[in-house]
Design a protein around this motif. Structure first.
Motif, PDB file in Angstrom:
ATOM      1  N   SER A 160      72.254 -76.706  10.958  1.00 11.07           N
ATOM      2  CA  SER A 160      72.896 -77.589   9.986  1.00 11.07           C
ATOM      3  C   SER A 160      71.836 -78.527   9.425  1.00 11.07           C
ATOM      4  O   SER A 160      70.741 -78.655   9.991  1.00 11.07           O
ATOM      5  CB  SER A 160      74.043 -78.383  10.629  1.00 11.07           C
ATOM      6  N   ARG A 161      72.170 -79.151   8.305  1.00 10.50           N
ATOM      7  CA  ARG A 161      71.218 -80.087   7.708  1.00 10.50           C
ATOM      8  C   ARG A 161      71.970 -81.273   7.130  1.00 10.50           C
ATOM      9  O   ARG A 161      73.109 -81.137   6.665  1.00 10.50           O
ATOM     10  CB  ARG A 161      70.361 -79.419   6.639  1.00 10.50           C
ATOM     11  N   ASP A 162      71.323 -82.411   7.156  1.00 13.89           N
ATOM     12  CA  ASP A 162      71.850 -83.634   6.566  1.00 13.89           C
ATOM     13  C   ASP A 162      70.814 -84.107   5.559  1.00 13.89           C
ATOM     14  O   ASP A 162      69.806 -84.714   5.938  1.00 13.89           O
ATOM     15  CB  ASP A 162      72.105 -84.678   7.655  1.00 13.89           C
ATOM     16  N   ASN A 163      71.056 -83.822   4.300  1.00  9.43           N
ATOM     17  CA  ASN A 163      70.075 -84.176   3.275  1.00  9.43           C
ATOM     18  C   ASN A 163      69.936 -85.692   3.104  1.00  9.43           C
ATOM     19  O   ASN A 163      68.890 -86.173   2.680  1.00  9.43           O
ATOM     20  CB  ASN A 163      70.441 -83.522   1.944  1.00  9.43           C
ATOM     21  N   LYS A 214      69.845 -87.762   5.528  1.00 12.82           N
ATOM     22  CA  LYS A 214      68.980 -88.225   6.614  1.00 12.82           C
ATOM     23  C   LYS A 214      67.673 -87.434   6.691  1.00 12.82           C
ATOM     24  O   LYS A 214      66.864 -87.657   7.594  1.00 12.82           O
ATOM     25  CB  LYS A 214      69.720 -88.104   7.954  1.00 12.82           C
TER      26      LYS A 214
END
Length: 116
Positions: A71-74, A76
């Protein structure tokens, strides 16, 4: 200055879980494909999982499908790898990679050891 800093590795028992994180800085994170690779002793580095940028799709190595999730949190600038149902053969150094056309950045790696 481009940096990819992995964390979250360590020792886990078979069947256990770990969550790896990779904090990125110094480049436009949201435009890059983010990947996790691993390299076990005596073996070649292999692609474990990737998360595309605009398409927001994922892909996994057959050996980890159904057990790992990327997953990714753009917001952060961080990409994660949730690893469940760990097996001894998952033991390796795990590397974060950012890729965009000819640009390729690597983290320093984090050790994951699965053993009872």
């Amino acid at each position: 200055q481009v940096q990819l800093v992995e964390s979250g590795g360590g020792l886990a028992q078979p069947g256990g879980s770990l969550r790896l994180s990779c904090a990125a800085s110094g480049f436009s994170f949201s435009t890059y494909v983010m990947k996790w690779y691993r390299q076990a002793p005596g073996k070649e580095r292999e692609l474990v999982a990737l998360f595309t940028n605009a398409g927001r799709s994922t892909n996994y190595a057959d050996s980890v499908k159904g057990r790992f999730m990327i997953s990714r949190d753009n917001a952060k600038n961080t990409v994660y790898l949730q690893m469940n149902s760990l097996k001894p053969e998952d033991t390796a150094v795990y590397y974060c990679n950012a890729h965009y056309f000819s640009q390729d950045y690597w983290g320093q790696g984090t050790q994951v050891t699965v053993s009872s």
